[in-house]
Design a protein around this motif. Structure first.
Motif, PDB file in Angstrom:
ATOM      1  N   VAL A   1       0.844  -1.198   0.000  1.00 33.61           N
ATOM      2  CA  VAL A   1       0.000   0.000   0.000  1.00 33.61           C
ATOM      3  C   VAL A   1       0.881   1.250   0.000  1.00 33.61           C
ATOM      4  N   ARG A   2       1.925   1.241   0.804  1.00 38.04           N
ATOM      5  CA  ARG A   2       2.852   2.380   0.803  1.00 38.04           C
ATOM      6  C   ARG A   2       3.465   2.581  -0.588  1.00 38.04           C
ATOM      7  N   ALA A   3       3.839   1.498  -1.234  1.00 33.77           N
ATOM      8  CA  ALA A   3       4.420   1.577  -2.585  1.00 33.77           C
ATOM      9  C   ALA A   3       3.389   2.117  -3.577  1.00 33.77           C
ATOM     10  N   PHE A   4       2.134   1.691  -3.432  1.00 26.95           N
ATOM     11  CA  PHE A   4       1.055   2.174  -4.296  1.00 26.95           C
ATOM     12  C   PHE A   4       0.948   3.693  -4.195  1.00 26.95           C
ATOM     13  N   PHE A   5       0.897   4.220  -2.968  1.00 32.40           N
ATOM     14  CA  PHE A   5       0.755   5.668  -2.793  1.00 32.40           C
ATOM     15  C   PHE A   5       2.026   6.420  -3.181  1.00 32.40           C
ATOM     16  N   ALA A   6       3.187   5.847  -2.935  1.00 33.62           N
ATOM     17  CA  ALA A   6       4.441   6.498  -3.339  1.00 33.62           C
ATOM     18  C   ALA A   6       4.460   6.712  -4.850  1.00 33.62           C
ATOM     19  N   GLU A   7       3.914   5.746  -5.575  1.00 28.34           N
ATOM     20  CA  GLU A   7       3.911   5.838  -7.034  1.00 28.34           C
ATOM     21  C   GLU A   7       2.768   6.691  -7.575  1.00 28.34           C
ATOM     22  N   LYS A   8       1.558   6.504  -7.062  1.00 26.31           N
ATOM     23  CA  LYS A   8       0.372   7.110  -7.671  1.00 26.31           C
ATOM     24  C   LYS A   8      -0.128   8.381  -6.999  1.00 26.31           C
ATOM     25  N   ALA A   9       0.179   8.551  -5.710  1.00 27.91           N
ATOM     26  CA  ALA A   9      -0.314   9.726  -4.977  1.00 27.91           C
ATOM     27  C   ALA A   9       0.611  10.010  -3.797  1.00 27.91           C
ATOM     28  N   PRO A  10       1.820  10.481  -4.081  1.00 24.05           N
ATOM     29  CA  PRO A  10       2.795  10.678  -3.007  1.00 24.05           C
ATOM     30  C   PRO A  10       2.380  11.709  -1.953  1.00 24.05           C
ATOM     31  N   ASP A  11       1.361  12.501  -2.252  1.00 25.45           N
ATOM     32  CA  ASP A  11       0.885  13.483  -1.268  1.00 25.45           C
ATOM     33  C   ASP A  11      -0.004  12.855  -0.194  1.00 25.45           C
ATOM     34  N   ILE A  12      -0.391  11.604  -0.364  1.00 24.97           N
ATOM     35  CA  ILE A  12      -1.251  10.932   0.618  1.00 24.97           C
ATOM     36  C   ILE A  12      -0.390  10.063   1.526  1.00 24.97           C
TER      37      ILE A  12
ATOM     38  N   TYR B   1     -15.513  -1.371  -7.051  1.00 23.87           N
ATOM     39  CA  TYR B   1     -16.738  -0.593  -7.152  1.00 23.87           C
ATOM     40  C   TYR B   1     -16.878   0.227  -5.885  1.00 23.87           C
ATOM     41  N   CYS B   2     -17.119   1.509  -6.036  1.00 23.92           N
ATOM     42  CA  CYS B   2     -17.373   2.381  -4.892  1.00 23.92           C
ATOM     43  C   CYS B   2     -18.869   2.612  -4.785  1.00 23.92           C
ATOM     44  N   ASP B   3     -19.421   2.298  -3.636  1.00 22.37           N
ATOM     45  CA  ASP B   3     -20.847   2.515  -3.427  1.00 22.37           C
ATOM     46  C   ASP B   3     -21.121   3.996  -3.220  1.00 22.37           C
ATOM     47  N   ARG B   4     -22.269   4.428  -3.692  1.00 25.44           N
ATOM     48  CA  ARG B   4     -22.612   5.851  -3.597  1.00 25.44           C
ATOM     49  C   ARG B   4     -22.751   6.338  -2.152  1.00 25.44           C
ATOM     50  N   SER B   5     -22.813   5.414  -1.191  1.00 23.18           N
ATOM     51  CA  SER B   5     -22.862   5.809   0.224  1.00 23.18           C
ATOM     52  C   SER B   5     -21.625   6.624   0.620  1.00 23.18           C
ATOM     53  N   LEU B   6     -20.539   6.474  -0.098  1.00 26.39           N
ATOM     54  CA  LEU B   6     -19.308   7.230   0.183  1.00 26.39           C
ATOM     55  C   LEU B   6     -19.414   8.688  -0.245  1.00 26.39           C
ATOM     56  N   SER B   7     -20.275   8.957  -1.210  1.00 23.60           N
ATOM     57  CA  SER B   7     -20.327  10.302  -1.789  1.00 23.60           C
ATOM     58  C   SER B   7     -20.913  11.344  -0.842  1.00 23.60           C
ATOM     59  N   ALA B   8     -21.397  10.936   0.308  1.00 23.17           N
ATOM     60  CA  ALA B   8     -21.919  11.882   1.292  1.00 23.17           C
ATOM     61  C   ALA B   8     -20.791  12.615   2.024  1.00 23.17           C
ATOM     62  N   PHE B   9     -19.547  12.182   1.809  1.00 22.05           N
ATOM     63  CA  PHE B   9     -18.431  12.716   2.584  1.00 22.05           C
ATOM     64  C   PHE B   9     -17.381  13.373   1.688  1.00 22.05           C
ATOM     65  N   ALA B  10     -16.764  14.433   2.206  1.00 24.20           N
ATOM     66  CA  ALA B  10     -15.647  15.079   1.506  1.00 24.20           C
ATOM     67  C   ALA B  10     -14.380  14.249   1.682  1.00 24.20           C
ATOM     68  N   GLU B  11     -14.308  13.512   2.782  1.00 25.24           N
ATOM     69  CA  GLU B  11     -13.140  12.687   3.071  1.00 25.24           C
ATOM     70  C   GLU B  11     -13.600  11.389   3.725  1.00 25.24           C
ATOM     71  N   VAL B  12     -12.990  10.278   3.323  1.00 22.02           N
ATOM     72  CA  VAL B  12     -13.263   8.982   3.938  1.00 22.02           C
ATOM     73  C   VAL B  12     -11.942   8.392   4.409  1.00 22.02           C
ATOM     74  N   VAL B  13     -12.038   7.350   5.239  1.00 25.57           N
ATOM     75  CA  VAL B  13     -10.848   6.738   5.820  1.00 25.57           C
ATOM     76  C   VAL B  13     -10.878   5.229   5.556  1.00 25.57           C
ATOM     77  N   PRO B  14     -10.300   4.802   4.433  1.00 28.17           N
ATOM     78  CA  PRO B  14     -10.192   3.364   4.186  1.00 28.17           C
ATOM     79  C   PRO B  14      -8.952   2.793   4.873  1.00 28.17           C
ATOM     80  N   ALA B  15      -8.966   1.493   5.112  1.00 27.19           N
ATOM     81  CA  ALA B  15      -7.800   0.805   5.658  1.00 27.19           C
ATOM     82  C   ALA B  15      -6.657   0.910   4.650  1.00 27.19           C
TER      83      ALA B  15
ATOM     84  N   VAL C   1      -5.708   5.592   5.403  1.00 23.07           N
ATOM     85  CA  VAL C   1      -5.414   6.850   4.717  1.00 23.07           C
ATOM     86  C   VAL C   1      -6.654   7.721   4.797  1.00 23.07           C
ATOM     87  N   ARG C   2      -6.441   9.024   4.655  1.00 23.62           N
ATOM     88  CA  ARG C   2      -7.552   9.972   4.546  1.00 23.62           C
ATOM     89  C   ARG C   2      -7.568  10.429   3.102  1.00 23.62           C
ATOM     90  N   ILE C   3      -8.750  10.305   2.449  1.00 23.78           N
ATOM     91  CA  ILE C   3      -8.804  10.574   1.019  1.00 23.78           C
ATOM     92  C   ILE C   3     -10.229  10.969   0.621  1.00 23.78           C
TER      93      ILE C   3
END
Length: 152
Positions: free
Chosen positions: A6-17, A110-124, A132-134
């Motif tokens: 997961v750290r490698a994923f973010f280092a490559e695709k979204a280093p700001d997270i 698939y992201c369920d639309r239940s997530l769209s109620a939030f500006a930020e979510v916290v997945p494992a 992460v906060r995203i």
């Protein structure tokens, strides 16, 4: 290893997270909400389900529940949940740390639309004490997720 993928994923695709590792467990929605100071619904839980012979990941708000009817309407099949061993073998993440990031192979997400109620979510983030906060839209874009309505 899972946390490292997961750290490698973010280092490559979204280093700001940043991957946040806590002392306390965030293995359940309630524990994660407490550890990160958010409402339980803001925890983005990842569900591994089998649809026919395929495995899909559904990311939904922490308090949302899969609707068998909505799922069947969308996927033309009833969801069959993977057990903990199958989840770990498929995602490389332990139950409680499952997320759509740093997977060993591409899986449909698939992201369920239940997530769209939030500006930020916290997945494992690959471990029972990592997250992460995203923004939901950014998460979906990073993992090429399709938005669906499969939860109640």
């Amino acid at each position: 290893m899972s946390l490292e993928s997961v750290r490698a994923f973010f280092a490559e695709k979204a280093p700001d997270i940043a991957v946040i590792v806590t002392e306390q467990s965030s293995a359940t929605v309630a524990l994660a909400a407490e550890a990160h100071g958010v409402e339980p619904a803001q925890i983005a839980k990842t569900i591994c389900a089998r649809v026919g012979e395929d495995i899909v990941l559904i990311v939904a708000a922490g308090t949302a529940r899969l609707s068998n009817r909505k799922f069947k309407d969308r996927f033309a099949a009833k969801p069959r949940m993977l057990d903990a061993e199958q989840v770990a073998a498929t995602t490389s993440h332990p139950v409680g740390g499952v997320c759509p990031f740093g997977l060993p192979t591409d899986l449909p997400v698939y992201c369920d639309r239940s997530l769209s109620a939030f500006a930020e979510v916290v997945p494992a983030a690959g471990a029972t004490n990592a997250a992460v906060r995203i923004a939901p839209e950014r998460m979906a874009a990073l993992v090429n997720a399709e938005w669906v309505d499969v939860c109640e």
